[in-house]
Scaffold this motif. Structure first.
Motif, PDB file in Angstrom:
ATOM      1  N   GLU A  48      -5.447   4.681 -13.032  1.00 47.85           N
ATOM      2  CA  GLU A  48      -4.529   4.221 -11.953  1.00 47.85           C
ATOM      3  C   GLU A  48      -4.747   5.287 -10.632  1.00 47.85           C
ATOM      4  N   ARG A  49      -4.832   6.662 -11.042  1.00 55.45           N
ATOM      5  CA  ARG A  49      -5.264   7.552  -9.980  1.00 55.45           C
ATOM      6  C   ARG A  49      -6.364   6.994  -9.258  1.00 55.45           C
ATOM      7  N   ALA A  50      -7.543   6.289 -10.115  1.00 59.17           N
ATOM      8  CA  ALA A  50      -8.775   5.938  -9.467  1.00 59.17           C
ATOM      9  C   ALA A  50      -8.387   4.720  -8.449  1.00 59.17           C
ATOM     10  N   PHE A  51      -7.734   3.727  -9.140  1.00 55.11           N
ATOM     11  CA  PHE A  51      -7.216   2.531  -8.375  1.00 55.11           C
ATOM     12  C   PHE A  51      -6.444   3.095  -6.818  1.00 55.11           C
ATOM     13  N   GLN A  52      -5.464   4.105  -7.163  1.00 56.97           N
ATOM     14  CA  GLN A  52      -4.864   4.572  -5.797  1.00 56.97           C
ATOM     15  C   GLN A  52      -6.011   5.400  -4.778  1.00 56.97           C
ATOM     16  N   THR A  53      -7.058   5.777  -5.330  1.00 59.41           N
ATOM     17  CA  THR A  53      -7.883   6.552  -4.517  1.00 59.41           C
ATOM     18  C   THR A  53      -8.798   5.384  -3.720  1.00 59.41           C
ATOM     19  N   ILE A  54      -9.219   4.476  -4.525  1.00 61.23           N
ATOM     20  CA  ILE A  54      -9.977   3.363  -3.831  1.00 61.23           C
ATOM     21  C   ILE A  54      -9.072   2.609  -2.737  1.00 61.23           C
ATOM     22  N   LEU A  55      -7.830   2.423  -3.188  1.00 70.19           N
ATOM     23  CA  LEU A  55      -6.960   1.734  -2.277  1.00 70.19           C
ATOM     24  C   LEU A  55      -6.742   2.437  -0.864  1.00 70.19           C
ATOM     25  N   ARG A  56      -6.381   4.124  -1.166  1.00 69.74           N
ATOM     26  CA  ARG A  56      -6.330   5.101   0.051  1.00 69.74           C
ATOM     27  C   ARG A  56      -7.583   5.055   0.905  1.00 69.74           C
ATOM     28  N   ASN A  57      -8.426   5.070   0.167  1.00 68.14           N
ATOM     29  CA  ASN A  57      -9.940   5.113   0.865  1.00 68.14           C
ATOM     30  C   ASN A  57     -10.233   3.716   1.752  1.00 68.14           C
ATOM     31  N   TRP A  84     -10.910  -4.231   3.263  1.00 68.42           N
ATOM     32  CA  TRP A  84     -10.488  -4.573   1.671  1.00 68.42           C
ATOM     33  C   TRP A  84     -11.125  -5.904   1.391  1.00 68.42           C
ATOM     34  N   TYR A  85     -12.253  -5.649   0.450  1.00 67.60           N
ATOM     35  CA  TYR A  85     -12.777  -7.060   0.253  1.00 67.60           C
ATOM     36  C   TYR A  85     -12.670  -7.092  -1.459  1.00 67.60           C
ATOM     37  N   GLY A 145     -11.825   5.565   6.389  1.00 68.82           N
ATOM     38  CA  GLY A 145     -12.132   5.733   4.991  1.00 68.82           C
ATOM     39  C   GLY A 145     -11.902   7.306   4.707  1.00 68.82           C
ATOM     40  N   ILE A 146     -11.028   7.931   5.517  1.00 64.94           N
ATOM     41  CA  ILE A 146     -10.834   9.224   5.469  1.00 64.94           C
ATOM     42  C   ILE A 146      -9.648   9.299   4.536  1.00 64.94           C
ATOM     43  N   MET A 147      -9.788  10.418   3.594  1.00 62.14           N
ATOM     44  CA  MET A 147      -8.767  10.785   2.462  1.00 62.14           C
ATOM     45  C   MET A 147      -8.168  12.212   2.686  1.00 62.14           C
ATOM     46  N   VAL A 167       0.919  -1.308  -0.022  1.00 61.48           N
ATOM     47  CA  VAL A 167       0.156   0.027   0.169  1.00 61.48           C
ATOM     48  C   VAL A 167       0.865   1.335   0.235  1.00 61.48           C
ATOM     49  N   LEU A 168       2.012   1.074   0.923  1.00 63.12           N
ATOM     50  CA  LEU A 168       2.709   2.556   0.922  1.00 63.12           C
ATOM     51  C   LEU A 168       3.402   2.562  -0.344  1.00 63.12           C
ATOM     52  N   ALA A 169       3.843   1.636  -0.915  1.00 66.45           N
ATOM     53  CA  ALA A 169       4.710   1.612  -1.957  1.00 66.45           C
ATOM     54  C   ALA A 169       3.690   2.240  -3.389  1.00 66.45           C
ATOM     55  N   GLU A 170       2.631   1.719  -3.334  1.00 63.24           N
ATOM     56  CA  GLU A 170       1.675   2.331  -4.583  1.00 63.24           C
ATOM     57  C   GLU A 170       1.317   3.590  -4.217  1.00 63.24           C
TER      58      GLU A 170
END
Length: 300
Positions: free
Chosen positions: A130-139, A167-168, A145-147, A117-120
Motif C-alpha cells: 500500500e505504501r508502494a502504491f501511495q508512492t507511485i501515486l504521489r510521484n 497518470w497512465y 515527479g518530485i516527492m 489523491v489527497l484522501a489517499e
C-alpha cells in the motif's frame, strides 16, 4: 601518475543528445534525475567487456531504469539495487516480493481525482504494497515527479489535463507486470550506498553504476529533489577507487567533480542530455577507463 580527461574540457560533448523516445520506458517512476537518456551508453559499457558481467550493482537506484534495463536486456546475469528512501524502497520491495500484480490492479482500479489523491495520501500506510502504491501515486501526481518534502501536486499539467496528465494506468500496470517477469534477476535492499560499496568491494564479478544526488560544488538540485541528499563526494570517489570491479559514475558537470576525478586519477567525459524542460546540457561520466565511449550503441 594521474590520468587526464578523456576529452579536452573545451571539446564539445562526445555525441548528440539521446532521443529518450527511442529508449524502452521500463520504470514506473517519473524520476527527477532519471537516467533514461543514458541507456545507450550503459549498453555500450556493459557490452564492451570480454565476458558479460555477472552482477550489476546500483547503490543509488532511484527510479531504477539502469538496473531494469540491464535485467530485461540480459546485459548482466543479475542486478542488485539499493535505495535509502523508504517510500521508493517500498516500491522495489513490493516488486521483488512478488506483489507487482497487486500494484498493477490497484493502479487500474484507482479513480484519479485531486480529491481522491489527497484522501489517499492523507492516510499513510505501514503495509509495504500500500505504501508502494501511495508512492507511485504521489510521484505521478506531483509537479515534476518530485516527492521530497514540500513538493506540490500538478496544477495545469500536460495539455491542461491537470493532475491526470502523468497518470497512465494501463501503461503503469503493464510496466509493473513486465518487471514481474524479470524479478528473478533482481535483488533489492534498502541500504546506504557506502555500505553497499563496501560489501561488494572485493567481488571480482561485480560492476557498479553509481549515480549520486547532484550536490557537488554547492549544487542545490539534490536538496530540492530528494529526501536523502547529503553526501560526502570525496569519500564516494575514494570508495569507488577501492572497488575491485569496474565502475562508472554519472555526475553534474561541475568544476569540483572534474577536480575530484583528476585528483583520484580517473577519466571523465561530457555527455549531452536534455533536462525535464528540454534544455540542452551536459553531464559527466567518470571512470577508470572510458575508451568504450568511442562509439554508442543506440539499439534496443
Amino acid at each position: 601518475m594521474q590520468q587526464q580527461a578523456l576529452f579536452k574540457e573545451s571539446q564539445k560533448a562526445v555525441a548528440k543528445a539521446v532521443n529518450v523516445a527511442s529508449v524502452p520506458q521500463r520504470s514506473p517512476f517519473r524520476y527527477p534525475g532519471g537516467k533514461t537518456w543514458f541507456i545507450p551508453w550503459l549498453r555500450n559499457w556493459l557490452k564492451h567487456f570480454s565476458q558479460r558481467p555477472s552482477l550489476l550493482v546500483e547503490p543509488f537506484s532511484g527510479g531504477g531504469i539502469v538496473s531494469l534495463t540491464a535485467a530485461a536486456e540480459k546485459l548482466t546475469d543479475r542486478v542488485y539495487m539499493s535505495e535509502l528512501d523508504a517510500d521508493v524502497a517500498a516500491v522495489w520491495e513490493s516488486v521483488t516480493d512478488g506483489k507487482a500484480e497487486d500494484l498493477a490492479r490497484r493502479i487500474l482500479e484507482f479513480d484519479l481525482t485531486k480529491e481522491n489523491v489527497l484522501a489517499e495520501l492523507s492516510q499513510p500506510s505501514d503495509v509495504t504494497v500500500e505504501r508502494a502504491f501511495q508512492t507511485i501515486l504521489r510521484n505521478r501526481a506531483s509537479h515534476g515527479g518530485i516527492m521530497a518534502n514540500g513538493s506540490g501536486l500538478i496544477k495545469n499539467g500536460e495539455s491542461g489535463k491537470g493532475i491526470c496528465s502523468r497518470w497512465y494506468p494501463d501503461t503503469l500496470a503493464r510496466r509493473f507486470r513486465e518487471i514481474d517477469r524479470i524479478r528473478d534477476r533482481i535483488f533489492f535492499e534498502r541500504a546506504d550506498a557506502f555500505s553497499v560499496l563496501e560489501r561488494f568491494r572485493e567481488d571480482p564479478d561485480a560492476v557498479f553504476f553509481i549515480d549520486p544526488p547532484y550536490t557537488a560544488g554547492g549544487k542545490r538540485a539534490g536538496s530540492r529533489l530528494y529526501r536523502h541528499f547529503e553526501l560526502n563526494h570525496e569519500e564516494l570517489f575514494r570508495a569507488c577507487c577501492s572497488l575491485r570491479g569496474d565502475f562508472i559514475m554519472t555526475y553534474d558537470n561541475a568544476m569540483e567533480v572534474r577536480g575530484l576525478a583528476r585528483r583520484f586519477g580517473l577519466q571523465y567525459a561530457p555527455i549531452p542530455m536534455k533536462n525535464t524542460h528540454h534544455a540542452a546540457m551536459t553531464e559527466l561520466v567518470v571512470g577508470r577507463d572510458l575508451s568504450w565511449m568511442n562509439r554508442i550503441d543506440n539499439q534496443a
